[in-house]
Motif scaffolding. Structure first.
Motif, PDB file in Angstrom:
ATOM      1  N   GLN A  77      35.521  13.815  67.272  1.00 50.22           N
ATOM      2  CA  GLN A  77      35.931  13.676  68.683  1.00 50.22           C
ATOM      3  C   GLN A  77      35.282  12.441  69.320  1.00 50.22           C
ATOM      4  O   GLN A  77      35.832  11.862  70.246  1.00 50.22           O
ATOM      5  CB  GLN A  77      35.546  14.923  69.490  1.00 50.22           C
TER       6      GLN A  77
ATOM      7  N   SER B  61      27.689  10.196  74.192  1.00 52.74           N
ATOM      8  CA  SER B  61      28.454  11.248  73.519  1.00 52.74           C
ATOM      9  C   SER B  61      28.625  12.415  74.489  1.00 52.74           C
ATOM     10  O   SER B  61      27.940  12.505  75.511  1.00 52.74           O
ATOM     11  CB  SER B  61      27.710  11.729  72.277  1.00 52.74           C
TER      12      SER B  61
ATOM     13  N   THR C  95      37.851  13.443  74.667  1.00 55.68           N
ATOM     14  CA  THR C  95      37.978  13.945  76.029  1.00 55.68           C
ATOM     15  C   THR C  95      37.224  13.051  77.009  1.00 55.68           C
ATOM     16  O   THR C  95      36.985  13.432  78.150  1.00 55.68           O
ATOM     17  CB  THR C  95      37.460  15.404  76.121  1.00 55.68           C
TER      18      THR C  95
ATOM     19  N   SER D  15      25.911  11.372  66.072  1.00 54.80           N
ATOM     20  CA  SER D  15      26.167  11.742  64.674  1.00 54.80           C
ATOM     21  C   SER D  15      27.496  11.192  64.148  1.00 54.80           C
ATOM     22  O   SER D  15      27.635  10.934  62.961  1.00 54.80           O
ATOM     23  CB  SER D  15      26.147  13.264  64.529  1.00 54.80           C
TER      24      SER D  15
ATOM     25  N   ASN E 236      20.605   5.606  63.535  1.00 57.47           N
ATOM     26  CA  ASN E 236      20.462   7.049  63.324  1.00 57.47           C
ATOM     27  C   ASN E 236      19.397   7.285  62.257  1.00 57.47           C
ATOM     28  O   ASN E 236      19.305   6.525  61.295  1.00 57.47           O
ATOM     29  CB  ASN E 236      21.818   7.639  62.864  1.00 57.47           C
TER      30      ASN E 236
ATOM     31  N   ARG F 167      22.820  12.868  71.782  1.00 58.96           N
ATOM     32  CA  ARG F 167      21.919  14.006  72.016  1.00 58.96           C
ATOM     33  C   ARG F 167      20.466  13.661  71.664  1.00 58.96           C
ATOM     34  O   ARG F 167      19.523  14.196  72.235  1.00 58.96           O
ATOM     35  CB  ARG F 167      22.375  15.192  71.158  1.00 58.96           C
TER      36      ARG F 167
ATOM     37  N   VAL G 224      32.389   8.814  75.959  1.00 57.81           N
ATOM     38  CA  VAL G 224      33.338   8.138  75.074  1.00 57.81           C
ATOM     39  C   VAL G 224      33.869   9.177  74.093  1.00 57.81           C
ATOM     40  O   VAL G 224      33.099   9.967  73.543  1.00 57.81           O
ATOM     41  CB  VAL G 224      32.631   6.996  74.305  1.00 57.81           C
TER      42      VAL G 224
HETATM   43  P1  FAD Z   1      24.662  15.385  67.504  1.00 57.55           P
HETATM   44  O1  FAD Z   1      25.877  15.699  66.722  1.00 57.55           O
HETATM   45  O2  FAD Z   1      23.652  16.445  67.698  1.00 57.55           O
HETATM   46  O3  FAD Z   1      23.992  14.122  66.829  1.00 57.55           O
HETATM   47  C1  FAD Z   1      22.740  13.615  67.176  1.00 57.55           C
HETATM   48  C2  FAD Z   1      22.399  12.574  66.121  1.00 57.55           C
HETATM   49  O4  FAD Z   1      21.199  11.929  66.489  1.00 57.55           O
HETATM   50  C3  FAD Z   1      22.201  13.149  64.720  1.00 57.55           C
HETATM   51  O5  FAD Z   1      23.052  12.460  63.812  1.00 57.55           O
HETATM   52  C4  FAD Z   1      20.724  12.873  64.407  1.00 57.55           C
HETATM   53  O6  FAD Z   1      20.516  12.532  63.047  1.00 57.55           O
HETATM   54  C5  FAD Z   1      20.453  11.700  65.309  1.00 57.55           C
HETATM   55  N1  FAD Z   1      19.017  11.594  65.696  1.00 57.55           N
HETATM   56  C6  FAD Z   1      18.178  12.597  66.099  1.00 57.55           C
HETATM   57  N2  FAD Z   1      16.986  12.080  66.426  1.00 57.55           N
HETATM   58  C7  FAD Z   1      17.052  10.740  66.216  1.00 57.55           C
HETATM   59  C8  FAD Z   1      16.112   9.685  66.367  1.00 57.55           C
HETATM   60  N3  FAD Z   1      14.871   9.890  66.844  1.00 57.55           N
HETATM   61  N4  FAD Z   1      16.516   8.423  66.053  1.00 57.55           N
HETATM   62  C9  FAD Z   1      17.768   8.185  65.583  1.00 57.55           C
HETATM   63  N5  FAD Z   1      18.684   9.167  65.419  1.00 57.55           N
HETATM   64  C10 FAD Z   1      18.333  10.419  65.741  1.00 57.55           C
HETATM   65  N6  FAD Z   1      32.128  14.381  71.674  1.00 57.55           N
HETATM   66  C11 FAD Z   1      32.118  13.141  72.184  1.00 57.55           C
HETATM   67  O7  FAD Z   1      31.169  12.374  71.971  1.00 57.55           O
HETATM   68  N7  FAD Z   1      33.163  12.712  72.961  1.00 57.55           N
HETATM   69  C12 FAD Z   1      34.230  13.470  73.235  1.00 57.55           C
HETATM   70  O8  FAD Z   1      35.141  13.042  73.954  1.00 57.55           O
HETATM   71  C13 FAD Z   1      34.269  14.802  72.693  1.00 57.55           C
HETATM   72  N8  FAD Z   1      35.327  15.597  72.910  1.00 57.55           N
HETATM   73  C14 FAD Z   1      35.344  16.835  72.329  1.00 57.55           C
HETATM   74  C15 FAD Z   1      36.480  17.641  72.469  1.00 57.55           C
HETATM   75  C16 FAD Z   1      36.533  18.880  71.865  1.00 57.55           C
HETATM   76  C17 FAD Z   1      37.765  19.721  72.029  1.00 57.55           C
HETATM   77  C18 FAD Z   1      35.434  19.332  71.102  1.00 57.55           C
HETATM   78  C19 FAD Z   1      35.497  20.677  70.431  1.00 57.55           C
HETATM   79  C20 FAD Z   1      34.313  18.560  70.960  1.00 57.55           C
HETATM   80  C21 FAD Z   1      34.251  17.293  71.564  1.00 57.55           C
HETATM   81  N9  FAD Z   1      33.135  16.490  71.428  1.00 57.55           N
HETATM   82  C22 FAD Z   1      33.164  15.230  71.927  1.00 57.55           C
HETATM   83  C23 FAD Z   1      31.866  16.989  70.854  1.00 57.55           C
HETATM   84  C24 FAD Z   1      31.636  16.556  69.425  1.00 57.55           C
HETATM   85  O9  FAD Z   1      32.247  17.493  68.551  1.00 57.55           O
HETATM   86  C25 FAD Z   1      30.137  16.514  69.107  1.00 57.55           C
HETATM   87  O10 FAD Z   1      29.556  17.761  69.393  1.00 57.55           O
HETATM   88  C26 FAD Z   1      29.374  15.453  69.885  1.00 57.55           C
HETATM   89  O11 FAD Z   1      30.011  14.208  69.784  1.00 57.55           O
HETATM   90  C27 FAD Z   1      27.956  15.353  69.324  1.00 57.55           C
HETATM   91  O12 FAD Z   1      27.214  14.472  70.078  1.00 57.55           O
HETATM   92  P2  FAD Z   1      25.986  13.694  69.425  1.00 57.55           P
HETATM   93  O13 FAD Z   1      26.465  12.879  68.280  1.00 57.55           O
HETATM   94  O14 FAD Z   1      25.284  12.997  70.537  1.00 57.55           O
HETATM   95  O15 FAD Z   1      25.041  14.884  68.968  1.00 57.55           O
END
Ligand code: FAD
Length: 310
Positions: free
Chosen positions: A265, A228, A246, A261, A280, A202, A243
């Motif tokens: 999942q 993600s 799901t 993060s 991160n 994200r 990845v």
């Molecule tokens: P976030 O959790 O928002 O993390 C973003 C990270 O980026 C944070 O740690 C932050 O510190 C860091 N960041 C921000 N800015 C910077 C910067 N400038 N430089 C460095 N770091 C920075 N997720 C999956 O990925 N795959 C799946 O298959 C999957 N299946 C799911 C199935 C179910 C039933 C459910 C409920 C959820 C599922 N999810 C899945 C979603 C999962 O729970 C998380 O919401 C998702 O993985 C979060 O994505 P993220 O880490 O990109 O975002």
């Protein structure tokens, strides 16, 4: 003991998922026959025949079987099932589409996504998004099993086994028909077989930034690109990059998670990678708990520098 392994292929070539599922089949023990069902699939059958541990390849060819449609493929496997104790497939989209139907028609419970063979009737598989490992012992007369291929190395090459063409006269697909394939094409390695993966989360903030920051490093490393679910849902990366639980389950030699993060999942799809690097800016991010190397920094500064250094 006789095992039928459903091959994953595109008629002209055999997927390496089959060689990995074969390793699981060999651990169960017994004669392993590989079923190559398709059309014009002799090359895939010949490739399967040269995998070490295959005692025979069954080649079934017809118009209906040309595109991995689940219904005719299921009918074919169920007709063959009487000669086998175990029916196995890689947990790919084809395996996951076909084997539950086979299990239902044979009236047995499917054992899904095994990661270890304990014995011919006992297997380990992840549950709760990989947070616990369940050991399953099956008392069904026939075992129907899908294999999480990230947990098994590919079988090596061996002396060529016989390829036997089998009749497909009785299998027609009255309830489904093939319309079209919409395949995404890319010069990059395929996610599930890549040795190196770089994934964005994200934090990338937009599709433009995702492409600008992640892709040049991927190109320098010859890496596949992952994402993600948050990045996919926000439209920063296409669906087939996802990845995780799901998305796709991967186990490359090197996995670089950027701005992800480390939600369980996501970890469920990549925590078996051999070396994990996390980038991160939050040192408390859970991804660091599984990372071999952690870099606490702003990815928008670090990744362009890495690209330059590479
Ligand atoms: P976030 O959790 O928002 O993390 C973003 C990270 O980026 C944070 O740690 C932050 O510190 C860091 N960041 C921000 N800015 C910077 C910067 N400038 N430089 C460095 N770091 C920075 N997720 C999956 O990925 N795959 C799946 O298959 C999957 N299946 C799911 C199935 C179910 C039933 C459910 C409920 C959820 C599922 N999810 C899945 C979603 C999962 O729970 C998380 O919401 C998702 O993985 C979060 O994505 P993220 O880490 O990109 O975002």
């Amino acid at each position: 003991m006789a095992i039928l392994l459903l091959a994953d292929h595109d008629n002209s070539s055999l997927s390496d998922q089959t060689a990995k599922a074969l390793t699981a089949a060999a651990k169960i023990g017994g004669d392993v026959h590989v079923l190559v069902a398709g059309k014009g699939a002799k090359a895939a059958a010949d490739a399967a025949a040269t995998l070490s541990g295959v005692s025979k390849v069954l080649l079934a060819q017809s118009e209906e079987l040309a595109n991995n449609l689940a219904e005719p493929l299921t009918d074919l496997i169920v007709a063959l099932a009487k000669s086998y104790d175990t029916i196995l497939a890689a947990a790919t989209s084809t395996g996951k589409n076909v084997l539950p139907r086979v299990a239902a028609l044979l009236d047995v419970a499917q054992i899904s996504e095994i990661i270890e063979v304990v014995s011919a009737d006992t297997f380990k598989r992840p549950i709760y998004a990989g947070n616990a490992i369940q050991t399953v012992q099956s008392s069904d007369a026939k075992k129907v099993i899908t294999v999480r291929t990230a947990s098994f190395p590919p079988a090596s090459q061996g002396p060529a086994a016989a390829v036997e063409e089998i009749s497909t006269a009785d299998f027609s697909s009255a309830v489904s028909s093939f319309v079209a394939d919409a395949l995404s094409t890319s010069d990059r390695p395929e996610l599930t077989s890549a040795k190196i993966i770089i994934s964005g989360g994200r934090a990338l903030g937009s599709a433009e930034k995702f492409n600008e920051i992640i892709l040049p490093v991927a190109d320098k490393l010859g890496a596949a690109v992952g994402a993600s679910r948050a990045a996919v849902d926000a439209g920063y990366a296409p669906n087939d990059f996802q990845v995780g639980q799901t998305g796709k389950v991967v186990a490359p030699d090197l996995y670089i998670a950027c701005g992800i993060s480390g939600a369980i999942q996501h970890l469920a799809g990549m925590k078996d990678s051999k070396v994990i690097v996390a980038v991160n800016n939050d040192e408390e991010a859970p991804i660091f708990q599984v990372a071999d190397y952690g870099i606490v920094c702003d990815l928008f500064e670090m990744l362009p520098e890495l690209e330059k250094a590479l």
